[in-house]
Design an enzyme around this catalytic site. Structure first.
Site, PDB file in Angstrom:
ATOM      1  N   GLY A 229      -5.095 -18.886 -26.942  1.00  0.00           N
ATOM      2  CA  GLY A 229      -5.764 -19.974 -26.100  1.00  0.00           C
ATOM      3  C   GLY A 229      -5.402 -19.682 -24.571  1.00  0.00           C
ATOM      4  N   CYS A 336      -5.732  -5.392 -25.406  1.00  0.00           N
ATOM      5  CA  CYS A 336      -4.283  -5.095 -24.968  1.00  0.00           C
ATOM      6  C   CYS A 336      -3.955  -3.870 -25.504  1.00  0.00           C
ATOM      7  CB  CYS A 336      -3.387  -6.226 -24.993  1.00  0.00           C
ATOM      8  SG  CYS A 336      -3.372  -6.654 -26.786  1.00  0.00           S
TER       9      CYS A 336
END
Length: 377
Positions: A229, A336
């Site tokens: 989140g 990522c």
């Protein structure tokens, strides 16, 4: 003689990681009872040992004349953490690292190996040898980075993966804590020490993704793979009509404090929303090869086939998300990962219009490695 509490906790954490646990969770579980100083040493040992594992195993091979991978698990881990402390932690007395590792082997029920461990570690103290940093990166990863980014950049990635990551916090438009240093990403600060409260830790690479969306108050926003989140919370600095989703119920519960609608969905399947969205974030599940300083166990677990499997999921997630984008809407796809199969190949296969891309490389850019692309239909 009882081993130091920090080393006992580090050894237990490394055992858990060897058996499949993630480093952060294992360390938190095994060091929860320690004071801050011991917890810090345990963290240094666990993450340093994992980051430098290839170099350390090369030393074990040399000093023991046995292959590290063939040693008993407890013996191997005790030797790894001792060699890490001897070679890379100046503040740790070498004799303490050796003695405690020998005792940890005994307490693990491997008393017959204690003299072997002691002899190997004493030899390491007497006969230091040089080992290249590249030994701590799986060759297949290093070779693909050299082919893609060039040798200098690839070696920079390798070196960055061996260093403790910088501490970045997300402040947004609020007043930063005393001592925090601003970065070139608005709202992102470096906090060298101390608690981040009331702010949260969030890497600068992660914080560079959401600004691509150019969020405006009142827009409808969908975060497809949202947990834990951090990017969702960053997006909510702008008042939005938002929905956050995740595949796993346990992870989805982490989103509830954000005070928005949360859905548990498998985004590789058609998304169950009747309305379209002005802005969509697809921070896709990926190999995480841009985060090896923070998650060093990844490089020892990852296999080339994993990249192909993740690409199939990423393509499906992106296609499903694009179907929910309004005609004038914008979608950001990010990972990522440093791997082109998870980044350029995914967005190029989507059929969407590519408006902008960026790539952050560890060693060249601050923080974790990230890829982001701004897309529209």
């Amino acid at each position: 003689m009882k081993p130091a509490a920090a080393r006992t906790a580090a050894f237990a954490a490394l055992l858990a990681i060897e058996r499949g646990a993630w480093s952060a969770e294992a360390l938190a579980s095994k060091s929860a009872h320690l004071d801050s100083r011991d917890a810090g040493l345990a963290s240094d040992i666990v993450f340093g040992t994992l980051r430098r594992q290839g170099e350390i195993d090369a030393l074990i091979d040399k000093y023991s004349r046995r292959t590290a991978a063939k040693l008993d698990e407890a013996v191997r881990l005790a030797m790894r953490m001792a060699l890490y402390q001897i070679r890379f932690l100046d503040r740790v007395p070498a004799h303490a690292a050796v003695n405690d590792s020998v005792e940890l082997v005994r307490r693990a029920g491997k008393s017959s190996a204690a003299s072997f461990v002691n002899a190997v570690l004493r030899r390491a103290l007497r006969e230091p040898v040089a080992v290249s940093e590249t030994a701590s990166m799986p060759p297949w990863l290093l070779h693909r980075w050299i082919a893609r980014f060039g040798e200098e950049a690839a070696l920079g990635i390798v070196h960055a993966a061996l260093l403790p990551p910088q501490r970045y916090i997300r402040v947004g438009c609020a007043t930063p804590p005393e001592g925090a240093v601003p970065t070139d990403v608005p709202g992102c600060y470096i906090l060298e020490s101390g608690s981040p409260a009331p702010y949260r830790f969030q890497d600068i690479g992660s914080q560079s993704v959401v600004p691509l969306l150019d969020l405006q108050p009142g827009q409808s926003f969908l975060d497809v793979c949202a947990a834990p989140g951090n990017k969702t919370a960053q997006a909510l600095e702008t008042p939005l009509r938002a929905i956050a989703c995740d595949l796993h119920p346990v992870r989805a519960r982490l989103l509830l404090p954000l005070g928005i609608a949360v859905a548990v969905i498998d985004a590789t399947q058609p998304l169950p929303f009747a309305n379209r969205f002005d802005r969509i974030l697809v921070d896709a599940p990926c190999t995480g090869t841009g985060t090896l300083a923070r998650n060093p166990e990844i490089k020892w677990r990852l296999r080339p086939a994993d990249v192909e499997d993740l690409q199939r999921r990423q393509k499906a997630i992106l296609q499903n998300a694009l179907k929910l984008l309004t005609p004038e809407g914008r979608l950001v796809y990010s990972t990522c990962s440093l791997e082109c199969e998870e980044n350029e190949e995914v967005i190029q296969s989507s059929g969407a219009t590519i408006l902008k891309t960026f790539q952050r490389l560890p060693g060249r850019d601050p923080g974790d490695g990230f890829f982001g692309a701004l897309l529209c239909n």
